[in-house]
Design an enzyme around this catalytic site. Structure first.
Site, short mmCIF file in Angstrom:
data_model
loop_
_atom_site.label_atom_id
_atom_site.label_comp_id
_atom_site.label_asym_id
_atom_site.label_seq_id
_atom_site.Cartn_x
_atom_site.Cartn_y
_atom_site.Cartn_z
CD GLU A 1 78.85 73.37 44.96
OE1 GLU A 1 79.46 73.82 45.94
OE2 GLU A 1 77.62 73.29 44.91
CD GLU B 1 71.66 71.85 48.52
OE1 GLU B 1 71.37 73.03 48.79
OE2 GLU B 1 72.56 71.22 49.10
N GLY C 1 79.36 75.45 51.77
CA GLY C 1 78.02 75.42 52.34
C GLY C 1 78.08 75.49 53.86
N GLY C 2 77.97 74.32 54.51
CA GLY C 2 77.88 74.24 55.97
C GLY C 2 78.89 75.09 56.72
CG ASN D 1 74.94 78.04 48.97
OD1 ASN D 1 73.97 78.73 49.32
ND2 ASN D 1 74.81 76.92 48.28
CD1 TRP D 2 76.27 81.84 54.53
CD2 TRP D 2 74.82 83.36 55.33
NE1 TRP D 2 77.00 82.83 55.16
CE2 TRP D 2 76.13 83.77 55.66
CE3 TRP D 2 73.75 84.17 55.72
CZ2 TRP D 2 76.39 84.95 56.38
CZ3 TRP D 2 74.00 85.34 56.43
CH2 TRP D 2 75.31 85.73 56.76
CE LYS D 3 74.35 74.20 50.54
NZ LYS D 3 74.55 72.77 50.40
CB SER E 1 82.15 67.83 52.50
OG SER E 1 80.82 67.36 52.56
N GLY F 1 77.52 68.26 51.55
CA GLY F 1 76.83 68.03 52.82
C GLY F 1 77.06 66.65 53.41
CG HIS G 1 73.53 74.48 44.74
ND1 HIS G 1 73.00 73.35 45.34
CD2 HIS G 1 74.68 74.74 45.41
CE1 HIS G 1 73.79 72.97 46.32
NE2 HIS G 1 74.81 73.79 46.39
P1 PGA Z 1 78.73 71.88 51.76
O1 PGA Z 1 77.86 72.53 50.57
O2 PGA Z 1 79.99 72.69 51.89
O3 PGA Z 1 77.83 71.98 52.97
O4 PGA Z 1 78.99 70.47 51.37
C1 PGA Z 1 78.47 73.04 49.41
C2 PGA Z 1 77.39 73.57 48.49
O5 PGA Z 1 76.32 72.96 48.39
O6 PGA Z 1 77.58 74.62 47.85
#
Ligand code: PGA
Length: 269
Positions: free
Chosen positions: A177, A102, A243-244, A15-17, A223, A183, A100
């Protein structure tokens, strides 16, 4: 002779966000993935920001699959700023992340998540439904899953799947999640994820039946990085939503290699 164990496929979803900043960087990252990903027995999915999907689609050369990070509840019409599941499918996406945290933080309710799940399925996309509790307090100090966690996760799961038939549910992917892990650099423990994975499997059996549950992958996200292979192996989940670390080609590729190795071990054991 031991009975043949059926195992679900492994998934590593990036997930590149809202990254990277420009299409050219997105293309470079997609090319680095394409050249670095070998023939792993893992479903690798990349979810770039909407505007970069064509550039990533052009660079991927079938090395990985594509997904959107969100979709509209609507299928067409006067909905400024919205992107339909059919549009994502038209650009080559096969998946879409729905619910998600977010997006939930911006006001997305369980009802909206459910409408998006149905919109995605209608367009032939596989929804990756993200669910998770906000607080680490849902686990006791020994990492045991506490009673308060049940209602939150079960409610989110059940609400997302309202009106989704057992047949359609076979296309769904669940991503656990926990918001407190996303994050933060602190992934949930393998014990935490193990408990929730079993809990979700039971909940899916209650909602549907054992044979449907057996087809629904359960991923973990929050994470994860290139050092998360023990978490993957010990929790028994079917992969990660990343994510990251998905923005660093080498780390992401290492995670795919781990998933491939662990998936092969599971099939042979
Ligand atoms: P993260 O994000 O790996 O940066 O913690 C995961 C996500 O939000 O899908």
């Amino acid at each position: 002779m031991a009975a043949k164990k059926t195992t679900k496929e492994m998934y590593i979803v990036g997930n590149w966000k809202m990254n990277p900043a420009a299409a050219e960087e997105a293309r470079e990252l997609a090319e680095a993935l394409r050249s670095g990903l070998g023939k792993a027995d893992v479903r690798v999915v990349v979810c770039p920001p909407y505007p970069f999907i064509p550039a990533v689609a052009a660079a991927r050369a079938a090395a990985f699959e594509l997904g959107g990070q969100d979709c509209s509840v609507h299928s067409e019409g006067a909905h400024t700023g919205e992107v339909s599941s059919a549009m994502l499918a038209d650009l080559g996406c096969s998946y879409v992340i729905v619910g998600h945290s977010e997006r939930r933080a911006l006001g997305e309710t369980d009802e909206i998540v459910n409408r998006k799940v149905k919109a995605a399925l209608k367009a032939g996309l596989r929804p990756i439904i993200a669910i998770g509790e906000k607080s680490r307090d849902s686990f006791d100090t020994s990492g045991r899953f506490s009673a308060e966690l049940d209602p939150i996760i079960k409610e989110q799961l059940a609400a997302a799947l309202v009106g989704v038939s057992a047949q359609k549910a076979r296309s769904v992917i669940i991503a656990y999640e926990p918001v407190w892990a996303i994050g933060t650099g602190h992934a949930a423990s393998a014990d935490d994820v193990f408990s929730v994975r079993i809990f979700l499997q039971k909940a899916l059996r209650e909602l549907y039946d054992a044979s449907t549950e057996a087809t629904i992958p359960i991923l973990y996200g929050g994470s994860t990085d290139a050092n998360s292979d023990a978490l993957l192996a010990e929790s028994g989940v079917d992969g990660f939503l990343v994510g990251g670390a998905s923005l660093k080609a080498e780390e992401f590729i290492a995670m795919v290699a781990d998933a491939s190795r662990i998936g092969a071990q599971r099939t042979s054991s």
